[in-house]
Design a protein around this motif. Structure first.
Motif, PDB file in Angstrom:
ATOM      1  N   ARG A   1       0.829  -1.197   0.000  1.00 24.81           N
ATOM      2  CA  ARG A   1       0.000   0.000   0.000  1.00 24.81           C
ATOM      3  C   ARG A   1       0.868   1.254   0.000  1.00 24.81           C
ATOM      4  O   ARG A   1       1.878   1.323   0.693  1.00 24.81           O
ATOM      5  N   TYR A   2       0.431   2.248  -0.761  1.00 27.17           N
ATOM      6  CA  TYR A   2       1.064   3.570  -0.798  1.00 27.17           C
ATOM      7  C   TYR A   2      -0.005   4.579  -0.389  1.00 27.17           C
ATOM      8  O   TYR A   2      -0.738   5.098  -1.236  1.00 27.17           O
ATOM      9  N   PRO A   3      -0.141   4.856   0.912  1.00 25.76           N
ATOM     10  CA  PRO A   3      -1.287   5.653   1.399  1.00 25.76           C
ATOM     11  C   PRO A   3      -1.315   7.084   0.896  1.00 25.76           C
ATOM     12  O   PRO A   3      -2.377   7.697   0.876  1.00 25.76           O
ATOM     13  N   ASN A   4      -0.163   7.645   0.478  1.00 27.32           N
ATOM     14  CA  ASN A   4      -0.138   9.039   0.022  1.00 27.32           C
ATOM     15  C   ASN A   4      -0.118   9.164  -1.500  1.00 27.32           C
ATOM     16  O   ASN A   4       0.076  10.263  -2.013  1.00 27.32           O
ATOM     17  N   ALA A   5      -0.285   8.076  -2.211  1.00 22.65           N
ATOM     18  CA  ALA A   5      -0.226   8.112  -3.674  1.00 22.65           C
ATOM     19  C   ALA A   5      -1.623   7.981  -4.264  1.00 22.65           C
ATOM     20  O   ALA A   5      -2.478   7.267  -3.726  1.00 22.65           O
ATOM     21  N   GLN A   6      -1.828   8.689  -5.384  1.00 27.67           N
ATOM     22  CA  GLN A   6      -3.089   8.554  -6.107  1.00 27.67           C
ATOM     23  C   GLN A   6      -3.051   7.349  -7.057  1.00 27.67           C
ATOM     24  O   GLN A   6      -4.052   6.706  -7.285  1.00 27.67           O
ATOM     25  N   TYR A   7      -1.864   7.056  -7.596  1.00 27.76           N
ATOM     26  CA  TYR A   7      -1.739   5.879  -8.458  1.00 27.76           C
ATOM     27  C   TYR A   7      -0.292   5.400  -8.459  1.00 27.76           C
ATOM     28  O   TYR A   7       0.649   6.157  -8.209  1.00 27.76           O
ATOM     29  N   VAL A   8      -0.140   4.103  -8.712  1.00 25.41           N
ATOM     30  CA  VAL A   8       1.165   3.453  -8.736  1.00 25.41           C
ATOM     31  C   VAL A   8       1.260   2.644 -10.020  1.00 25.41           C
ATOM     32  O   VAL A   8       0.315   1.945 -10.395  1.00 25.41           O
ATOM     33  N   GLU A   9       2.407   2.756 -10.701  1.00 22.93           N
ATOM     34  CA  GLU A   9       2.606   2.043 -11.965  1.00 22.93           C
ATOM     35  C   GLU A   9       3.936   1.301 -11.929  1.00 22.93           C
ATOM     36  O   GLU A   9       4.887   1.723 -11.263  1.00 22.93           O
ATOM     37  N   GLU A  10       4.006   0.185 -12.677  1.00 23.15           N
ATOM     38  CA  GLU A  10       5.290  -0.483 -12.858  1.00 23.15           C
ATOM     39  C   GLU A  10       6.211   0.419 -13.675  1.00 23.15           C
ATOM     40  O   GLU A  10       5.772   1.066 -14.632  1.00 23.15           O
ATOM     41  N   ASN A  11       7.472   0.456 -13.281  1.00 22.02           N
ATOM     42  CA  ASN A  11       8.459   1.290 -13.960  1.00 22.02           C
ATOM     43  C   ASN A  11       9.218   0.446 -14.982  1.00 22.02           C
ATOM     44  O   ASN A  11      10.028  -0.408 -14.597  1.00 22.02           O
ATOM     45  N   PRO A  12       8.980   0.641 -16.286  1.00 24.78           N
ATOM     46  CA  PRO A  12       9.651  -0.200 -17.296  1.00 24.78           C
ATOM     47  C   PRO A  12      11.161  -0.003 -17.324  1.00 24.78           C
ATOM     48  O   PRO A  12      11.883  -0.833 -17.888  1.00 24.78           O
ATOM     49  N   GLU A  13      11.666   1.082 -16.732  1.00 26.15           N
ATOM     50  CA  GLU A  13      13.100   1.335 -16.751  1.00 26.15           C
ATOM     51  C   GLU A  13      13.844   0.644 -15.613  1.00 26.15           C
ATOM     52  O   GLU A  13      15.079   0.695 -15.551  1.00 26.15           O
ATOM     53  N   CYS A  14      13.106   0.018 -14.708  1.00 32.65           N
ATOM     54  CA  CYS A  14      13.762  -0.697 -13.615  1.00 32.65           C
ATOM     55  C   CYS A  14      14.273  -2.036 -14.137  1.00 32.65           C
ATOM     56  O   CYS A  14      13.497  -2.875 -14.610  1.00 32.65           O
ATOM     57  N   ALA A  15      15.573  -2.268 -14.040  1.00 30.25           N
ATOM     58  CA  ALA A  15      16.186  -3.470 -14.616  1.00 30.25           C
ATOM     59  C   ALA A  15      16.069  -4.671 -13.690  1.00 30.25           C
ATOM     60  O   ALA A  15      16.329  -5.804 -14.123  1.00 30.25           O
ATOM     61  N   GLN A  16      15.717  -4.456 -12.430  1.00 29.28           N
ATOM     62  CA  GLN A  16      15.647  -5.556 -11.471  1.00 29.28           C
ATOM     63  C   GLN A  16      14.219  -6.048 -11.311  1.00 29.28           C
ATOM     64  O   GLN A  16      13.262  -5.301 -11.502  1.00 29.28           O
ATOM     65  N   ALA A  17      14.096  -7.333 -10.966  1.00 32.57           N
ATOM     66  CA  ALA A  17      12.787  -7.932 -10.739  1.00 32.57           C
ATOM     67  C   ALA A  17      12.569  -8.127  -9.242  1.00 32.57           C
ATOM     68  O   ALA A  17      13.512  -8.070  -8.446  1.00 32.57           O
TER      69      ALA A  17
END
Length: 584
Positions: free
Chosen positions: A438-454
């Protein structure tokens, strides 16, 4: 420029000072009566800002804040304290144009003192009282304690005869391309261009300007706008004066209690002399960038814009403060924190193009700066004000040039990367197949395609577990009208196959795997879970690759089945190939 931006940039200061002449005010305001109770200033008050009397548009503060009759700063004879024992239900009252009932009641607990230990206090009404009219403010007894004594009741009185706003506000500017003047309350305004002049101060150099009338952008809007524009943008460092003689503008105004056919007054604008400074020291670039959103502050870095052989020399004697501000950028009188350039020998002698301004609280006992210091104010608007001479620019072979005062705006937002994880770390489970982040202060969360780690899961030896972790859903905060008790954004992770073998496992979410609100990188999270093994496959006697399962009462529920069929059993106690198994 938008009207809202312009109104936030204007500042009203005092045109005349001294005691308020009630008779003169009544004559100008057409017989409007102020409340009877006119109480003098107490002896412990040395001055108020703006001073009582007639308040006109005449320059601006460095913050660009409207003062008018709504923002009152008080200088006491010694450092005041807020009175925490004042009787509840007491109010500072604002009366407008002689009304018998106050237009605003400000609870006394909203009054403030200067938390930096200076002999100052004041209060701010919620409304901006900057339109024409008479204003009477009553302050009850006991709001502050000065020299151990409660302040007596006293009153402040003002009259505003002009209500036009100009942008940019007088003060320090990068360059001058145009001036925009708005008359928000006049339904008809005319201009006499012969009474408007623009020139370099203390010289005979006049700068030709044109005056353009801008019709209202909304049909029926009672607002007159004028643009005063020099032929070419003015960029040379100097002090420039925009002078508008008395009667440069003539307005028709009908006041708050009248209509266009009743009580109309013809008003000529007062003489105004506004100074605009293009400094020798260019307004520096600053990090964090001005007008940006931040979640916290560490320090401020000023960098000179100009090229050349010079050093920026800090001055740690000048007061530089971070102030809270309202939604309309009305700056509070009580600073939130103080910043300074802590001077070292290298900074004085070196050729430096940048200065670091650190918070006073970041200074450690040994005189060094805590590099990990963070200032996390409550969400809202803040203004960094650098005083005149906060730094100077020293060029080889020339005298130091003193920096003008500057203001930089920031909006502090709640950190959207703060997480809550379910199940929580160190929870003991019989099976792990789903995790909710959970991210209580965020309106939306998206996967970051630039993150090289899984996302990975490690066993007790720190080795990867053969399980796939995938985003199974979520990402957008529920609407405020929804039935969800939780209102922030969340993502659901699925783990395939589910972890059921006994042991400790660490779920590792790499930094930046998600972006919050489209721009904030999520933090690295490591969550540890203990699996108790109650759902692990029982060991099978001999080389058998099938299982037969009975209930405690002897009912056969599986016969010669594959071992993975155990995962389909409902919760309960079973006998598997002669051994007891508890399914939870």
């Amino acid at each position: 420029m938008k009207k809202s931006t312009l109104l936030a940039a204007v500042a009203l200061t005092v045109a005349t000072s001294g005691a308020f002449d009630c008779g003169q005010a009544l004559a100008r305001s057409g017989g409007i009566q102020l409340p009877v109770e006119i109480l003098p200033l107490p002896s412990v008050v040395s001055r108020v800002s703006p001073n009582q009397g007639t308040v006109d548009l005449d320059g601006s503060s460095t913050t660009g804040s409207p003062l008018g009759a709504g923002d009152i700063n008080i200088t006491f004879t010694s450092t005041p304290e807020k009175n925490i024992d004042i009787e509840p239900g007491q109010y500072i009252k604002m009366y407008v144009d002689g009304e018998s009932e106050p237009s605003e009641l400000l609870p006394v607990e909203k009054a403030n003192v200067d938390y930096m230990g200076l002999p100052a206090g004041g209060f701010h009404f919620a409304r901006k009282y900057v339109t024409k009219g008479t204003y009477h403010i009553e302050i009850p007894a006991g709001v502050w304690i000065v020299n151990g004594q409660e302040t007596p009741a006293f009153a402040l009185n003002y009259e505003i005869t002009n209500d036009y706003f100009i942008s940019p506000a007088a003060g320090v500017v990068d360059e001058i391309t145009e001036f925009e003047i708005i008359f928000p309350s006049s339904f008809e305004t005319t201009v006499d261009t012969s009474k408007i002049s623009f020139y370099k101060e203390r010289t005979d150099e006049n700068i030709a300007v044109t005056v353009e009338t801008v019709p209202p952008s909304i049909e029926g809007e009672e607002q007159n706008t004028f643009i005063i524009r020099p032929a070419e943008p003015v960029k040379d460092p100097y002090t420039y004066v925009l002078q508008m003689d008395k009667g440069a503008f003539k307005q028709k105004w009908y006041g708050p209690d009248y209509s266009k056919t009743e009580g109309v007054r013809d008003i000529s604008s007062d003489a105004q002399v506004l100074r605009f400074i293009i400094p020798d020291v260019a307004i520096p670039d600053i990090v964090p960038a001005a007008d940006s959103e931040v979640t916290y502050f560490t320090n401020f870095v000023l960098t000179a814009k100009e090229e050349g052989n010079f050093s920026l020399i800090p001055n740690d004697k000048v007061g530089n403060y971070l102030y809270p501000a309202s939604e309309d950028w009305e700056v509070d009188t009580a600073p939130y924190a103080r910043v300074t350039a802590f001077i070292t020998e290298d900074e004085v002698a070196g050729d430096q193009r940048s200065l670091v301004l650190s918070f006073f609280d970041a200074k450690q006992a040994d005189g060094t700066i805590d590099q990990n210091y963070k200032l996390v104010p409550p969400p809202g608007n803040y203004v960094l004000q650098l005083g005149e001479g906060a730094f100077s620019e020293f060029q080889a072979g020339a005298a130091p040039l003193l920096a003008a005062p500057y203001s930089f705006r920031y909006t502090v937002v709640a950190d959207p990367t703060i997480t809550e994880i379910l199940p929580a770390s160190n929870t003991e489970l019989s099976k792990l197949e789903e995790v909710e982040i959970r991210y209580p202060n965020a309106q939306y969360v998206e996967e970051n395609p630039e993150c090289a780690q899984a996302i990975t899961i490690l066993d007790e030896a720190g080795l990867p577990v053969e399980a796939e972790v995938a985003v199974a859903g979520g990402g957008v905060a529920p609407s405020a009208e929804g039935d969800e008790e939780y209102t922030g954004a969340k993502v659901v992770l699925s783990i395939t196959p589910a972890l059921v073998e006994k042991g400790k496992y660490t779920l590792v979410l790499p930094q930046g795997f998600f972006t919050c609100n489209g721009k904030y990188a999520s933090l690295e999270e490591q969550v540890v879970y203990s699996i108790d093994g109650t759902l692990g496959l029982v060991s099978i006697e001999g080389d058998s690759d099938t299982v037969t399962v009975f209930t405690p009462t002897g009912i056969c529920v599986l016969r010669n089945a594959a071992p993975d069929a155990l995962s389909t059993l409902p919760a309960g106690i079973y006998v598997v190939n002669g051994r007891k198994l508890v399914v939870r």
